[in-house]
Design a protein around this motif. Structure first.
Motif, PDB file in Angstrom:
ATOM      1  N   GLN A 232       6.155  19.810  14.999  1.00 58.18           N
ATOM      2  CA  GLN A 232       6.086  18.393  15.338  1.00 58.18           C
ATOM      3  C   GLN A 232       4.670  17.982  15.714  1.00 58.18           C
ATOM      4  O   GLN A 232       3.939  18.741  16.342  1.00 58.18           O
ATOM      5  CB  GLN A 232       7.030  18.059  16.496  1.00 58.18           C
ATOM      6  CG  GLN A 232       8.506  18.170  16.144  1.00 58.18           C
ATOM      7  CD  GLN A 232       9.402  17.697  17.281  1.00 58.18           C
ATOM      8  OE1 GLN A 232       8.996  17.580  18.429  1.00 58.18           O
ATOM      9  NE2 GLN A 232      10.658  17.412  16.946  1.00 58.18           N
ATOM     10  N   ILE A 233       4.309  16.769  15.306  1.00 56.50           N
ATOM     11  CA  ILE A 233       3.043  16.189  15.707  1.00 56.50           C
ATOM     12  C   ILE A 233       3.331  14.767  16.177  1.00 56.50           C
ATOM     13  O   ILE A 233       4.212  14.085  15.638  1.00 56.50           O
ATOM     14  CB  ILE A 233       2.020  16.191  14.542  1.00 56.50           C
ATOM     15  CG1 ILE A 233       0.646  15.726  15.040  1.00 56.50           C
ATOM     16  CG2 ILE A 233       2.487  15.354  13.367  1.00 56.50           C
ATOM     17  CD1 ILE A 233      -0.460  15.892  13.995  1.00 56.50           C
TER      18      ILE A 233
ATOM     19  N   THR B 133      10.481   9.973  13.782  1.00 54.36           N
ATOM     20  CA  THR B 133      11.356   9.481  14.847  1.00 54.36           C
ATOM     21  C   THR B 133      10.576   8.562  15.780  1.00 54.36           C
ATOM     22  O   THR B 133       9.493   8.922  16.252  1.00 54.36           O
ATOM     23  CB  THR B 133      11.959  10.642  15.654  1.00 54.36           C
ATOM     24  OG1 THR B 133      12.699  11.496  14.770  1.00 54.36           O
ATOM     25  CG2 THR B 133      12.903  10.119  16.734  1.00 54.36           C
ATOM     26  N   VAL B 134      11.130   7.382  16.012  1.00 46.35           N
ATOM     27  CA  VAL B 134      10.541   6.395  16.925  1.00 46.35           C
ATOM     28  C   VAL B 134      11.657   5.842  17.800  1.00 46.35           C
ATOM     29  O   VAL B 134      12.659   5.331  17.280  1.00 46.35           O
ATOM     30  CB  VAL B 134       9.845   5.259  16.153  1.00 46.35           C
ATOM     31  CG1 VAL B 134       9.298   4.206  17.135  1.00 46.35           C
ATOM     32  CG2 VAL B 134       8.724   5.789  15.264  1.00 46.35           C
TER      33      VAL B 134
ATOM     34  N   THR C 116       6.993  10.522  16.262  1.00 51.66           N
ATOM     35  CA  THR C 116       7.069  11.975  16.145  1.00 51.66           C
ATOM     36  C   THR C 116       7.296  12.312  14.676  1.00 51.66           C
ATOM     37  O   THR C 116       8.239  11.811  14.058  1.00 51.66           O
ATOM     38  CB  THR C 116       8.227  12.541  16.985  1.00 51.66           C
ATOM     39  OG1 THR C 116       8.074  12.128  18.343  1.00 51.66           O
ATOM     40  CG2 THR C 116       8.254  14.058  16.913  1.00 51.66           C
ATOM     41  N   VAL C 117       6.432  13.165  14.123  1.00 51.48           N
ATOM     42  CA  VAL C 117       6.463  13.459  12.682  1.00 51.48           C
ATOM     43  C   VAL C 117       6.598  14.962  12.467  1.00 51.48           C
ATOM     44  O   VAL C 117       5.979  15.763  13.173  1.00 51.48           O
ATOM     45  CB  VAL C 117       5.164  12.947  12.004  1.00 51.48           C
ATOM     46  CG1 VAL C 117       5.162  13.286  10.512  1.00 51.48           C
ATOM     47  CG2 VAL C 117       4.999  11.447  12.217  1.00 51.48           C
ATOM     48  N   SER C 118       7.410  15.348  11.474  1.00 48.48           N
ATOM     49  CA  SER C 118       7.513  16.755  11.084  1.00 48.48           C
ATOM     50  C   SER C 118       7.831  16.844   9.599  1.00 48.48           C
ATOM     51  O   SER C 118       8.357  15.895   8.998  1.00 48.48           O
ATOM     52  CB  SER C 118       8.576  17.491  11.907  1.00 48.48           C
ATOM     53  OG  SER C 118       9.838  16.846  11.800  1.00 48.48           O
TER      54      SER C 118
ATOM     55  N   LYS D  33       0.818  -1.215   0.000  1.00 47.38           N
ATOM     56  CA  LYS D  33       0.000   0.000   0.000  1.00 47.38           C
ATOM     57  C   LYS D  33       0.849   1.261   0.000  1.00 47.38           C
ATOM     58  O   LYS D  33       0.358   2.342  -0.338  1.00 47.38           O
ATOM     59  CB  LYS D  33      -0.924   0.019   1.212  1.00 47.38           C
ATOM     60  CG  LYS D  33      -2.019  -1.042   1.177  1.00 47.38           C
ATOM     61  CD  LYS D  33      -2.921  -0.926   2.391  1.00 47.38           C
ATOM     62  CE  LYS D  33      -4.038  -1.964   2.334  1.00 47.38           C
ATOM     63  NZ  LYS D  33      -4.924  -1.879   3.526  1.00 47.38           N
ATOM     64  N   GLY D  34       2.116   1.127   0.422  1.00 43.98           N
ATOM     65  CA  GLY D  34       2.981   2.294   0.489  1.00 43.98           C
ATOM     66  C   GLY D  34       3.983   2.177   1.619  1.00 43.98           C
ATOM     67  O   GLY D  34       4.174   1.103   2.191  1.00 43.98           O
ATOM     68  N   ILE D  35       4.628   3.285   1.935  1.00 38.84           N
ATOM     69  CA  ILE D  35       5.631   3.331   3.005  1.00 38.84           C
ATOM     70  C   ILE D  35       4.882   3.444   4.337  1.00 38.84           C
ATOM     71  O   ILE D  35       4.167   4.418   4.575  1.00 38.84           O
ATOM     72  CB  ILE D  35       6.576   4.527   2.800  1.00 38.84           C
ATOM     73  CG1 ILE D  35       7.271   4.418   1.434  1.00 38.84           C
ATOM     74  CG2 ILE D  35       7.615   4.583   3.917  1.00 38.84           C
ATOM     75  CD1 ILE D  35       8.061   5.658   1.042  1.00 38.84           C
ATOM     76  N   TYR D  36       5.072   2.450   5.213  1.00 38.79           N
ATOM     77  CA  TYR D  36       4.246   2.326   6.411  1.00 38.79           C
ATOM     78  C   TYR D  36       5.040   2.529   7.690  1.00 38.79           C
ATOM     79  O   TYR D  36       6.170   2.040   7.815  1.00 38.79           O
ATOM     80  CB  TYR D  36       3.602   0.941   6.437  1.00 38.79           C
ATOM     81  CG  TYR D  36       2.708   0.678   7.629  1.00 38.79           C
ATOM     82  CD1 TYR D  36       1.578   1.466   7.862  1.00 38.79           C
ATOM     83  CD2 TYR D  36       2.987  -0.362   8.515  1.00 38.79           C
ATOM     84  CE1 TYR D  36       0.741   1.231   8.958  1.00 38.79           C
ATOM     85  CE2 TYR D  36       2.153  -0.615   9.606  1.00 38.79           C
ATOM     86  CZ  TYR D  36       1.035   0.187   9.822  1.00 38.79           C
ATOM     87  OH  TYR D  36       0.221  -0.055  10.899  1.00 38.79           O
ATOM     88  N   CYS D  37       4.453   3.273   8.617  1.00 42.17           N
ATOM     89  CA  CYS D  37       5.015   3.432   9.961  1.00 42.17           C
ATOM     90  C   CYS D  37       4.124   2.672  10.935  1.00 42.17           C
ATOM     91  O   CYS D  37       2.990   3.104  11.215  1.00 42.17           O
ATOM     92  CB  CYS D  37       5.087   4.906  10.351  1.00 42.17           C
ATOM     93  SG  CYS D  37       5.693   5.167  12.045  1.00 42.17           S
ATOM     94  N   ALA D  38       4.619   1.544  11.441  1.00 41.21           N
ATOM     95  CA  ALA D  38       3.819   0.713  12.343  1.00 41.21           C
ATOM     96  C   ALA D  38       3.571   1.418  13.676  1.00 41.21           C
ATOM     97  O   ALA D  38       2.462   1.354  14.224  1.00 41.21           O
ATOM     98  CB  ALA D  38       4.525  -0.628  12.572  1.00 41.21           C
TER      99      ALA D  38
END
Length: 337
Positions: free
Chosen positions: A75-76, A100-101, A82-84, A10-15
């Motif tokens: 940042q969210i 960032t994880v 953590t995503v930006s 489906k795409g690039i995934y962040c678990a």
């Protein structure tokens, strides 16, 4: 340690965050690098992008989409991630996504270019452990002239056409490339006439306060006299169509990185080819990868195998990854006859 991002069907995934970056199949939560059709697709339940991309996304996908916009660097926190967003320089609103994880940072570049074109924002390399890079022009033959030099070539070409009594028609992708040309050529000609696909995007961006010059929409009622001493800008889909006949006599110039290869303009029956691209060239790709300080690189859409092999041979861990990106018109290579 589990990877921050994985590559799925489906795409690039962040678990950790349970979201996808630029998914090519509908998902509940999509994080979007930019509004081109190969990266921002319909059908997702919720979209997250830069604030500048929100109106562009709504223009393309509809006003009723569920979308949230962030400022660059804001940042969210999405579940455990953590995503930006950080400037990619590809087009207005384009961004790299930093995720960032547990202290491990990955950056998905989307599409990017390293030369500041004056309207798309200046690219900023982002330090990370793993970098996912495009490789649209990932061959050593692709080395762009400075934008100032290329714009000078275009201005000279327009002048030559005027001297020969020909109208000047430039072909450029309607979202991104067209605005770059209009912004940087606004003092070169007295008037711009544009195709409807370019007009709609342009007027929306002007309404958002972007410093773009006024343009006129080409209609069946546009007087032929208006074509003289004007610059006509059309999308790639218009080349070879009956729509173009109204401009006769005209000279056709194609603005695309693929014009770097001799013969590609001729194969498209163009009078001139200008290698002006909204993607990084070979030196730009290598400089960016070095600047990120990444320990590992994933190369996607483009000459990914060539770039990955080059990085491996120079001591960097690298892999080629297959994705569904690269379907926008400027990304389509010219096929030799």
């Amino acid at each position: 340690m589990e990877p921050v991002l994985t590559f799925t069907d489906k795409g690039i995934y962040c678990a950790a965050g349970d979201f996808y970056i630029d998914p090519w199949k509908p998902v509940p939560r999509a994080v979007i690098t930019h509004a081109h059709s190969d990266h921002a697709r319909p059908g997702n339940q919720h979209y997250l992008c830069t604030k500048d991309s929100v109106p562009v996304l709504q223009l393309r996908l509809g006003q009723d989409i569920s979308v949230q916009g962030l400022a660059y660097g804001e940042q969210i926190y999405i579940n455990g991630a953590t995503v930006s967003f950080h400037p990619a320089g590809h087009m207005i609103g384009s961004a790299q996504v930093k995720v960032t994880v547990n202290g491990q940072t990955w950056v998905a570049s989307g599409d990017y270019k390293t030369e500041n074109d004056g309207i798309s924002g200046a690219f900023e390399p982002v330090k990370c452990h793993v970098f996912i890079t495009e490789s649209t022009f990932g061959l050593p033959i692709y080395h762009w002239k400075p934008q100032s030099a290329m714009l000078g070539d275009i201005r000279s070409w327009i002048h030559e056409n005027q001297q020969a009594g020909k109208n000047s028609v430039l072909v450029a992708y309607s979202l991104g490339k067209a605005q770059r040309l209009l912004y940087n050529l606004q003092h070169a000609v007295p008037k711009f006439l544009v195709h409807g696909a370019i007009f709609n995007a342009h007027e929306m961006l002007r309404s958002q306060g972007w410093p773009l010059p006024p343009v006129e929409l080409i209609t069946p009622q546009t007087p032929k006299e208006d074509f003289k001493n004007s610059l006509i800008i059309a999308p790639p889909s218009a080349t070879g169509s009956s729509w173009m006949r109204r401009f006769l006599p005209y000279a056709l110039g194609i603005c695309s990185g693929w014009m770097q290869v001799r013969g590609n303009a001729r194969r498209q029956n163009a009078d001139a080819g200008f290698a002006i691209s909204d993607h990084a060239d070979w030196p730009g790709l290598l400089q960016t990868i070095k600047a990120t300080g990444a320990e590992k690189v994933f190369a996607t859409h483009g000459f990914s195998s060539v770039l990955a092999r080059y990085l491996q041979e120079n001591g960097l861990e690298a892999e080629e990854v297959k994705t569904a990106f690269g379907a926008e018109e400027d990304d389509t290579p010219v096929i030799a006859e």
